[in-house]
Enzyme design. Structure first.
Site, PDB file in Angstrom:
ATOM      1  N   CYS A 159      -1.688   0.755  10.576  1.00  0.00           N
ATOM      2  CA  CYS A 159      -0.250   0.448  10.673  1.00  0.00           C
ATOM      3  C   CYS A 159       0.392   0.260   9.298  1.00  0.00           C
ATOM      4  O   CYS A 159      -0.094  -0.519   8.481  1.00  0.00           O
ATOM      5  CB  CYS A 159      -0.134  -0.826  11.512  1.00  0.00           C
ATOM      6  SG  CYS A 159       1.335  -1.812  11.255  1.00  0.00           S
ATOM      7  N   TRP A 216      -3.234  -3.536  21.332  1.00  0.00           N
ATOM      8  CA  TRP A 216      -4.237  -3.602  20.252  1.00  0.00           C
ATOM      9  C   TRP A 216      -5.477  -4.358  20.737  1.00  0.00           C
ATOM     10  O   TRP A 216      -5.349  -5.395  21.393  1.00  0.00           O
ATOM     11  CB  TRP A 216      -3.682  -4.339  19.037  1.00  0.00           C
ATOM     12  CG  TRP A 216      -2.544  -3.653  18.337  1.00  0.00           C
ATOM     13  CD1 TRP A 216      -1.241  -4.055  18.320  1.00  0.00           C
ATOM     14  CD2 TRP A 216      -2.606  -2.472  17.518  1.00  0.00           C
ATOM     15  NE1 TRP A 216      -0.491  -3.201  17.546  1.00  0.00           N
ATOM     16  CE2 TRP A 216      -1.301  -2.220  17.037  1.00  0.00           C
ATOM     17  CE3 TRP A 216      -3.640  -1.600  17.134  1.00  0.00           C
ATOM     18  CZ2 TRP A 216      -0.995  -1.147  16.209  1.00  0.00           C
ATOM     19  CZ3 TRP A 216      -3.332  -0.540  16.308  1.00  0.00           C
ATOM     20  CH2 TRP A 216      -2.029  -0.312  15.855  1.00  0.00           C
ATOM     21  N   GLU A 271       6.504 -10.905  10.555  1.00  0.00           N
ATOM     22  CA  GLU A 271       7.419  -9.896  10.001  1.00  0.00           C
ATOM     23  C   GLU A 271       6.914  -9.515   8.613  1.00  0.00           C
ATOM     24  O   GLU A 271       6.929 -10.320   7.682  1.00  0.00           O
ATOM     25  CB  GLU A 271       8.844 -10.479   9.956  1.00  0.00           C
ATOM     26  CG  GLU A 271       9.848  -9.655   9.182  1.00  0.00           C
ATOM     27  CD  GLU A 271       9.917  -8.217   9.649  1.00  0.00           C
ATOM     28  OE1 GLU A 271       9.986  -7.963  10.860  1.00  0.00           O
ATOM     29  OE2 GLU A 271       9.874  -7.326   8.770  1.00  0.00           O
ATOM     30  N   TYR A 287       9.349   7.248  12.453  1.00  0.00           N
ATOM     31  CA  TYR A 287       9.199   6.821  13.858  1.00  0.00           C
ATOM     32  C   TYR A 287      10.394   7.289  14.685  1.00  0.00           C
ATOM     33  O   TYR A 287      10.253   7.695  15.835  1.00  0.00           O
ATOM     34  CB  TYR A 287       9.073   5.286  13.949  1.00  0.00           C
ATOM     35  CG  TYR A 287       7.690   4.780  13.579  1.00  0.00           C
ATOM     36  CD1 TYR A 287       6.712   4.609  14.550  1.00  0.00           C
ATOM     37  CD2 TYR A 287       7.361   4.489  12.265  1.00  0.00           C
ATOM     38  CE1 TYR A 287       5.446   4.151  14.219  1.00  0.00           C
ATOM     39  CE2 TYR A 287       6.096   4.037  11.919  1.00  0.00           C
ATOM     40  CZ  TYR A 287       5.145   3.872  12.895  1.00  0.00           C
ATOM     41  OH  TYR A 287       3.891   3.424  12.574  1.00  0.00           O
TER      42      TYR A 287
END
Ligand SMILES: N[C@@H](CCC(=O)N[C@@H](CS)C(=O)NCC(=O)O)C(=O)O
Length: 328
Positions: A58, A91, A142, A190
């Protein structure tokens, strides 16, 4: 995929992420705490207190893992990666594939961490997570904020306290680069890949290459985005560039040009890749396996392409000779 609703895992909600015009919509992040040296702060900077849950695949996780490396915090902040493939349970940890074991709860799935921390949690189950082992809570999930926390509050123990990824004098420049790069590049790939209308897809791809062309020109006279000093803006761009040719070019249909087709961007990518400690944060096996095998609507067979040739990343970049330039 799926999400937690009142602490209960609900698989398959892909439609919830598409807006009215067929565009991909990224959900806001939930845990927004910080670590502070101030007296009475809930989260104090301490060695071996915090854990980073990441996915090596990621890009948002990758930028936090890179911050650990460039600040020299690897001995003080533990880090583990989930397995590359995302399935109906989201996940997962090592039991199901080749990720790490969950070192804290011994959980099977990442969503169990969220509901262990907050029993009635409703929201997405994302990486990265900055986790406090002492209070067993999530400090922040975040990545942009995690980067800033790691950059600023651990300097008393960091091996590289002199590294400042967000120097005051460059705030304005970094903020505007971040805005542009986030919307058109980091999230732009994305938006291209997950668009469900031709129009939304094309809008994302055109914006993406417009920015890449602009950055190519900017990097003609500067070693890094802001000149001689590596900042968070560089690492935030790096994590998308390194995934571009192996994944975004084909899987997300961002195929106007590859990064190797841009002389300056590709030299810059090699320069950052060859920065001490960075190559070992790049896990191409996880990256390729994650994208090509986790999105059955985009790649129903789950076949993972063989290429490209990654050995090019180790070839000389010759960008050391670039010095600060006035041209933007
Ligand atoms: N705003 C978050 C976004 C993180 C994010 O979207 N992570 C992805 C992995 S690349 C994720 O875990 N997605 C799972 C989901 O949205 O269900 C950040 O930058 O930290």
């Amino acid at each position: 995929m799926g999400m937690l609703i009142e602490g209960v895992w609900e698989p398959d909600d892909a439609a919830a992420r598409v807006g009215p015009r067929g565009e991909f919509v990224r959900t806001q992040t939930t845990f927004r705490g910080t670590i502070s040296k101030e007296r009475g702060a809930m989260y104090f900077p301490e060695a071996n207190r915090y854990h980073l849950y990441v996915s090596d695949a990621c890009p948002w996780s990758h930028r936090t893992a890179i911050t650990v490396v460039v600040k020299g915090l690897a001995d003080f902040i533990s880090l583990s990666s989930v397995a590359p493939q995302v399935g109906t349970n989201g996940w997962t940890f090592a039991e199901f594939a080749d990720g790490d074991h969950d070192p804290i709860y011994g959980a099977d799935h990442l969503h169990q961490i969220y509901s262990a921390v907050q029993a009635n949690y409703t929201g997405r189950v994302t990486v990265p997570i900055l986790f406090d082992k002492k209070t067993r809570t999530i400090v922040n999930n975040e990545s942009t904020e995690i980067m800033r926390i790691l950059n600023s509050v651990f300097n008393s123990m960091a091996r590289h306290p002199e590294v400042d990824l967000y120097p005051r004098a460059l705030h304005e420049d970094i903020n505007s680069l971040n805005n542009l790069i986030y919307s058109t590049v980091n999230n732009g790939v994305y938006r291209a890949g997950f668009a469900i209308t031709q129009e939304q897809y094309e809008e994302a791809v055109i914006g993406l290459f417009h920015t890449l062309d602009l950055l190519e020109r900017r990097l003609a006279g500067k070693r890094y985005l802001c000149g001689d000093c590596l900042t968070e803006a560089d690492w935030r761009l790096f994590v998308t560039l390194i995934r571009f040719d192996p994944v975004y070019y084909s899987h997300f249909k961002c195929n106007v040009r590859r990064i190797v087709d841009y002389p300056n961007l590709s030299g810059y990518l090699r320069d950052l890749y060859q920065f001490p400690g960075i190559a070992s944060t790049v896990n191409f096996e996880h990256i390729k396996n994650h994208y090509y095998r986790s999105h059955p609507t985009l790649n129903p067979t789950g076949i993972v392409p063989v290429g490209p040739d990654f050995s090019l990343l180790d070839t000389p970049h010759e960008r050391q000779s670039l010095r600060r330039s006035s041209s933007a």
